[in-house]
Design a protein around this motif. Structure first.
Motif, PDB file in Angstrom:
ATOM      1  N   PHE A  17      -0.206 -15.059  -5.164  1.00 50.83           N
ATOM      2  CA  PHE A  17       0.419 -13.794  -4.752  1.00 50.83           C
ATOM      3  C   PHE A  17       0.095 -13.470  -3.289  1.00 50.83           C
ATOM      4  O   PHE A  17       0.973 -13.155  -2.499  1.00 50.83           O
ATOM      5  CB  PHE A  17      -0.043 -12.650  -5.663  1.00 50.83           C
TER       6      PHE A  17
ATOM      7  N   PHE C 166      -4.211   4.075  13.650  1.00 55.45           N
ATOM      8  CA  PHE C 166      -3.787   2.900  12.867  1.00 55.45           C
ATOM      9  C   PHE C 166      -2.327   3.062  12.444  1.00 55.45           C
ATOM     10  O   PHE C 166      -1.532   2.121  12.504  1.00 55.45           O
ATOM     11  CB  PHE C 166      -4.703   2.758  11.652  1.00 55.45           C
ATOM     12  N   HIS C 167      -1.981   4.269  12.029  1.00 55.04           N
ATOM     13  CA  HIS C 167      -0.611   4.552  11.607  1.00 55.04           C
ATOM     14  C   HIS C 167       0.382   4.149  12.700  1.00 55.04           C
ATOM     15  O   HIS C 167       1.329   3.406  12.462  1.00 55.04           O
ATOM     16  CB  HIS C 167      -0.479   6.045  11.275  1.00 55.04           C
ATOM     17  N   SER C 170       0.621   0.380  13.186  1.00 54.79           N
ATOM     18  CA  SER C 170       1.257  -0.256  12.045  1.00 54.79           C
ATOM     19  C   SER C 170       2.777  -0.042  12.090  1.00 54.79           C
ATOM     20  O   SER C 170       3.571  -0.975  11.869  1.00 54.79           O
ATOM     21  CB  SER C 170       0.631   0.340  10.777  1.00 54.79           C
TER      22      SER C 170
ATOM     23  N   ILE D  12      -1.405  -1.154  -7.385  1.00 58.01           N
ATOM     24  CA  ILE D  12      -0.048  -1.445  -6.916  1.00 58.01           C
ATOM     25  C   ILE D  12       0.115  -0.960  -5.472  1.00 58.01           C
ATOM     26  O   ILE D  12       0.729  -1.631  -4.645  1.00 58.01           O
ATOM     27  CB  ILE D  12       0.997  -0.839  -7.872  1.00 58.01           C
ATOM     28  N   ARG D  14      -2.227  -0.895  -3.221  1.00 57.76           N
ATOM     29  CA  ARG D  14      -2.898  -1.893  -2.388  1.00 57.76           C
ATOM     30  C   ARG D  14      -2.020  -3.130  -2.209  1.00 57.76           C
ATOM     31  O   ARG D  14      -1.904  -3.676  -1.113  1.00 57.76           O
ATOM     32  CB  ARG D  14      -4.236  -2.287  -3.032  1.00 57.76           C
ATOM     33  N   ASP D  15      -1.392  -3.571  -3.295  1.00 53.86           N
ATOM     34  CA  ASP D  15      -0.566  -4.781  -3.203  1.00 53.86           C
ATOM     35  C   ASP D  15       0.733  -4.538  -2.439  1.00 53.86           C
ATOM     36  O   ASP D  15       1.248  -5.463  -1.798  1.00 53.86           O
ATOM     37  CB  ASP D  15      -0.308  -5.350  -4.602  1.00 53.86           C
ATOM     38  N   PHE D  17       0.831  -2.704   0.189  1.00 57.45           N
ATOM     39  CA  PHE D  17       0.374  -2.831   1.574  1.00 57.45           C
ATOM     40  C   PHE D  17       0.093  -4.294   1.929  1.00 57.45           C
ATOM     41  O   PHE D  17       0.549  -4.804   2.954  1.00 57.45           O
ATOM     42  CB  PHE D  17      -0.883  -1.983   1.801  1.00 57.45           C
ATOM     43  N   LEU D  18      -0.641  -4.988   1.057  1.00 56.56           N
ATOM     44  CA  LEU D  18      -1.030  -6.374   1.362  1.00 56.56           C
ATOM     45  C   LEU D  18       0.184  -7.297   1.464  1.00 56.56           C
ATOM     46  O   LEU D  18       0.148  -8.282   2.195  1.00 56.56           O
ATOM     47  CB  LEU D  18      -1.995  -6.922   0.301  1.00 56.56           C
ATOM     48  N   SER D  19       1.246  -6.988   0.722  1.00 57.34           N
ATOM     49  CA  SER D  19       2.406  -7.865   0.836  1.00 57.34           C
ATOM     50  C   SER D  19       3.402  -7.357   1.872  1.00 57.34           C
ATOM     51  O   SER D  19       4.521  -7.861   1.953  1.00 57.34           O
ATOM     52  CB  SER D  19       3.058  -8.104  -0.528  1.00 57.34           C
ATOM     53  N   THR D  23       3.949   0.095   5.691  1.00 60.84           N
ATOM     54  CA  THR D  23       2.983   0.193   6.773  1.00 60.84           C
ATOM     55  C   THR D  23       1.837   1.081   6.280  1.00 60.84           C
ATOM     56  O   THR D  23       1.824   1.510   5.122  1.00 60.84           O
ATOM     57  CB  THR D  23       3.648   0.788   8.028  1.00 60.84           C
ATOM     58  N   SER D  24       0.886   1.354   7.147  1.00 56.72           N
ATOM     59  CA  SER D  24      -0.350   1.992   6.685  1.00 56.72           C
ATOM     60  C   SER D  24      -0.139   3.314   5.954  1.00 56.72           C
ATOM     61  O   SER D  24      -0.842   3.607   4.994  1.00 56.72           O
ATOM     62  CB  SER D  24      -1.304   2.199   7.857  1.00 56.72           C
ATOM     63  N   HIS D  25       0.774   4.136   6.424  1.00 60.77           N
ATOM     64  CA  HIS D  25       0.951   5.473   5.836  1.00 60.77           C
ATOM     65  C   HIS D  25       2.334   5.677   5.244  1.00 60.77           C
ATOM     66  O   HIS D  25       2.692   6.796   4.878  1.00 60.77           O
ATOM     67  CB  HIS D  25       0.709   6.560   6.890  1.00 60.77           C
ATOM     68  N   MET D  45      -2.487   6.933   2.286  1.00 61.09           N
ATOM     69  CA  MET D  45      -2.274   5.526   2.603  1.00 61.09           C
ATOM     70  C   MET D  45      -2.140   4.774   1.280  1.00 61.09           C
ATOM     71  O   MET D  45      -3.129   4.640   0.553  1.00 61.09           O
ATOM     72  CB  MET D  45      -3.474   4.991   3.388  1.00 61.09           C
ATOM     73  N   ASN D  48      -4.801   2.365   0.319  1.00 65.61           N
ATOM     74  CA  ASN D  48      -6.175   2.862   0.143  1.00 65.61           C
ATOM     75  C   ASN D  48      -6.175   4.225  -0.514  1.00 65.61           C
ATOM     76  O   ASN D  48      -6.745   5.183   0.013  1.00 65.61           O
ATOM     77  CB  ASN D  48      -6.874   2.953   1.511  1.00 65.61           C
ATOM     78  N   HIS D  92       9.052   0.531   2.510  1.00 67.26           N
ATOM     79  CA  HIS D  92       9.747   0.162   3.754  1.00 67.26           C
ATOM     80  C   HIS D  92       9.694  -1.334   4.007  1.00 67.26           C
ATOM     81  O   HIS D  92       9.127  -1.766   5.004  1.00 67.26           O
ATOM     82  CB  HIS D  92       9.074   0.864   4.942  1.00 67.26           C
ATOM     83  N   PRO D  93      10.268  -2.151   3.148  1.00 66.94           N
ATOM     84  CA  PRO D  93      10.177  -3.588   3.392  1.00 66.94           C
ATOM     85  C   PRO D  93      11.012  -4.005   4.606  1.00 66.94           C
ATOM     86  O   PRO D  93      12.174  -3.610   4.726  1.00 66.94           O
ATOM     87  CB  PRO D  93      10.751  -4.209   2.114  1.00 66.94           C
ATOM     88  N   PHE D 166       7.554  -1.717  -8.942  1.00 67.03           N
ATOM     89  CA  PHE D 166       6.984  -2.651  -7.960  1.00 67.03           C
ATOM     90  C   PHE D 166       7.710  -3.993  -8.038  1.00 67.03           C
ATOM     91  O   PHE D 166       8.033  -4.608  -7.018  1.00 67.03           O
ATOM     92  CB  PHE D 166       5.484  -2.809  -8.241  1.00 67.03           C
ATOM     93  N   SER D 170       9.486  -5.861  -4.908  1.00 68.99           N
ATOM     94  CA  SER D 170       8.959  -7.152  -4.499  1.00 68.99           C
ATOM     95  C   SER D 170      10.066  -8.218  -4.509  1.00 68.99           C
ATOM     96  O   SER D 170      10.202  -9.013  -3.573  1.00 68.99           O
ATOM     97  CB  SER D 170       7.819  -7.499  -5.468  1.00 68.99           C
TER      98      SER D 170
END
Lengths: 185, 185, 185, 185
Positions: A17, C166-167, C170, D12, D14-15, D17-19, D23-25, D45, D48, D92-93, D166, D170
């Motif tokens: 993933f 950071f915002h 990003s 979800i 966190r994921d 954001f990681l994928s 963006t941060s916010h 965020m 987080n 926002h992909p 999600f 995705s």
């Protein structure tokens, strides 16, 4: 299932993933133990596998538990019946999937993938409703190759372990990423 | 190996994987301690190094443990013999690898990489079966440069620490990513 | 420094690295507390900040501790002297850096960045050896803008907190990623 | 809110954001429980989320707590009023947002997204100041579709759970990534 194998499913699933090889609910993984196979549950998230996200069944006979398994169980079974694989990973890498729509076989441009994988077969088979073509063509291709790409869908990799099947998936996608950079010219 | 060095191997290995600089089983890392070197085991996953994934051997003399080491040990040895490096990282960054197939040396387009790395040499050498060329040309290039790219394969970076070698790898790939964005025009 | 601020430095630093906004050792972060500022240490890794990776100094007067600080401390100081910023992040996002080499100001193509950032200034200034231009032009730009891009180098973002800076970073990079997808046409 | 739901929001988020889906916010998430809804706090965020980053309110009546909620609460409310959704994710992909600026509906090039999502509607609506168009068009589109893209902004996905919403987000972004690789030709 032993703790070691469970840990492998979870860490490799997470890394599939995190490296973008599967979307949140895509893909499935299985491992063979003698005449049995353990496969991820239908609808599980490879990046967040829980202890209940696995189905244990047999390679040859149908089993009531099969209904909870990944819908692609028939392809996994056929692979175990026709090859020496001890693990199978099905994933959806973006670059490999896109490249499979542009060619009839993938020739890795980089030294590493070229050496490890050679030319990667691309086959045409519906996997949405698991088709006769998929159950026939995927294992046939994997008698020769470590990984096969289903055009416009994703890939199946085999290995003696989940780690090894992950290796081929990871190398394939990396090589296809390089291929697209070179196509940019 | 001390706890600090072990921790560095593990965290930098993980970050090499997470930032896409190595595929699941690609690459290798080593550190020099006086006349010895510690190198990752053949077949280890840099993103998930365990305590048993290291081989300690000597820089100059062959050693039975060498058979467990990364196959690229001869290149690491040659680098330590011919340069002041205290750490070596071999990785497979996609953009640097692709760019090396399009030019004879990489000129970073951005201020940072241009200042830190200058022009990055690209050499032609088989690394699949560790070749005489690789053992000769890589250390020769690293007497002048912090990082060298093997055309169509990947790169070797050196430093006074694993962190420093990671730095050059990370800056190289970032710069090559920018280069491909600019080539898109 | 309080526990909360330390935690913010560490988690935001890690996320800057994980989202590809900085290479392993690039970038720096600072926060203002009254007439003091806390800035990351020269050579620290934003993705792996330890408790010793910070320097506390004053905004206006030189201080022996300054020698351990990020080399870009003079730019951070000038920003705090000339704007209401309480936090500053300097990073190297690939798409923003590349785009800055193709235009004199960045006009976000997407609704969100357009609303949040407006047109983003691009300035020409050497930051490798912190130049008079950088110390002058960066704070001047940040009197109007939330983020400014140094052509071919990276960007500085300001905010009332590290989270806010950071915002903007990003959002900027996300918008420049979209811009390059649209340029692909 | 129960522990399970809180855990889902956090993992979800966190994921997402990681994928790279937010963006941060950016973005917001909500879940329906009978006549109530729980939504992420304005300015939180997603990568987080803390225990205080949620607002519980009702679907139909205004509530003092609403002022702390994501500004896009009216769109979430309208979706719950007009569809069977039990969870909503706004994100926002990058690839989906960019592609929405180039076409009037997104036709997935890959088998999986084509099967799961069909043709994805693209609508024109200001979401910066939550507009009448957004409140009207988004729920209308989601009576038929699992996900809808707001041109140049981002998307809303619905599901019976946060996991399901999600999933569609995705798959959408993955498919748009493939679409851009194919457009590169």
């Amino acid at each position: 299932m032993g703790e070691t194998l469970l840990h492998q499913f979870k860490t490799i699933g997470r890394d599939l993933f995190l490296s973008g090889l599967v979307t949140s609910h895509a893909g499935n993984m299985s491992a063979r133990i003698a005449d049995n196979l353990i496969i991820t549950r239908h609808g599980s998230m490879l990046g967040n596998l829980g202890n209940a996200d696995f189905v244990e069944t047999t390679i040859q006979s149908p089993n009531p538990a099969d209904q909870q398994a990944s819908f692609e169980l028939p392809v996994h079974r056929a692979i175990y019946e026709q090859t020496a694989a001890l693990a199978v990973i099905h994933s959806h890498p973006a670059h490999a999937t896109a490249l499979s729509m542009l060619c009839d076989a993938i020739t890795p441009p980089d030294q590493e993938a070229s050496y490890l994988l050679g030319t990667i077969p691309v086959i045409e088979a519906n996997l949405i409703v698991v088709s006769k073509e998929a159950v026939t063509l995927v294992p046939a291709a994997l008698q020769e190759a470590k990984v096969v790409v289903l055009r416009g869908h994703g890939c199946f990799s085999v290995g003696r372990s989940l780690e090894e099947a992950f290796h081929w998936t990871s190398v394939l996608e990396h090589s296809c990423r390089i291929a697209f950079l070179l196509r940019q010219r």
